[in-house]
Write a protein that holds these residues in place. Structure first.
Motif: not given
Length: 295
Positions: A1-3, A46, A52, A56-59, A69, A71, A158
């Motif tokens: 997942m993208r940070r 993002w 995105a 979609d999920k990310g951090v 985490q 969404q 990141e």
């Protein structure tokens, strides 16, 4: 997942959306399940650049510990919001606190030094000018360059998973830095986006005297390969070490004398001359390895 780094506070994290100022809160003050509006920089990267979609999920991490985490919940032309799904109590900080006094170099070499030092867990980088340095910023350039170098560090966080970004501190001369009293207010000399974060207890070690101060020296007869005090300091669980790294031409004799007068010890790493952007990487990696072996 993208940070993504989530800059908190009113000065460092305020966008004007629909003519209203938005202040971004510290994530730990919010409950899991809360809706969080993303900063403009995250929306741009993002949602616009990476395209995105909702769901979609990310951090997200804000530097105050751990990461979240999330969404994507809503996306509009100028805004986006996420839902906090879970907190992950991950601390990937280095076991040795370090502050590097680094004489500035040009262009990509400086970016490289900051990027790689961040990946190796540096706590702070004090930008310096020196007699043999090739970069002297005009007052009007400082804010822009400081913001750029802080963003280089954040981007490295990141990518590598570090959840506590290093503080990049505005440039001063080596003489002024060496004579600066311990505990000087760092918040006045960093990018506004880091002002609130700099008050977190994690960074308060920077307000204290270092356990050891090391000046990286070029290979020369009589220079110690291992400072006498270093092995004992590295037996501590979380030592704080300051490093002084000069420019390509090296520190002047007067700068070396000034450093020694405030307890900097010479440290010669290997038998080859390292570039100014290579020296931080070698020094930080060496400290991490020696510390691990001493525990």
């Amino acid at each position: 997942m993208r940070r993504f780094f989530y800059a908190t506070g009113s000065e460092s994290g305020t966008d004007v959306v629909n003519e209203k100022a938005v202040t971004y809160p510290q994530l730990s003050t919010l409950p899991i399940g809360a809706s969080v509006e993303l900063t403009e920089s995250i929306v741009h990267h993002w949602c616009r650049v990476l395209r995105a979609n909702i769901g979609d999920k990310g951090v997200l991490f804000d530097g105050f510990g751990g990461e979240y985490q999330v969404q994507l919940q809503t996306i509009s032309k100028k805004q986006a919001a996420v839902t906090l799904l879970a907190h992950v109590d991950a601390d990937r900080s280095a076991s040795v606190f370090t502050k590097i006094g680094l004489v500035m170099s040009r262009g990509e070499r400086m970016d490289y030094a900051i990027q790689k030092s961040t990946e190796l867990g540096v706590t702070a980088i004090q930008l310096l000018t020196s007699h043999h340095g090739e970069v002297n910023l005009k007052p009007a350039q400082v804010e822009k360059k400081l913001a750029h170098w802080q963003q280089v560090a954040i981007a490295a966080c990141e990518q590598c998973g570090l959840n506590r970004p290093p503080l990049i501190i505005a440039p001063v001369s080596i003489e002024d830095w060496l004579n600066k009293p311990v505990g000087s207010d760092i918040a006045l000399a960093i990018s506004p986006m880091m002002a609130e974060l700099s008050q977190d207890p994690y960074y308060q070690v920077l307000q204290q005297p270092a356990d050891l101060r090391l000046q990286l020296s070029v290979p020369a007869a009589g220079q110690p390969a291992m400072p006498k005090a270093l092995p004992a300091v590295l037996t501590q669980p979380s030592p704080y070490i300051e490093l002084l790294i000069g420019p390509e031409g090296g520190l002047s004799d007067e700068e070396c004398r000034q450093a020694q007068s405030v307890d900097f010890e010479s440290w010669q790493i290997g038998t080859r001359v390292l570039r100014t952007e290579t020296a931080p990487v070698v020094a930080l990696a060496s400290l991490a390895t020696l510390h691990a072996l001493s525990q």
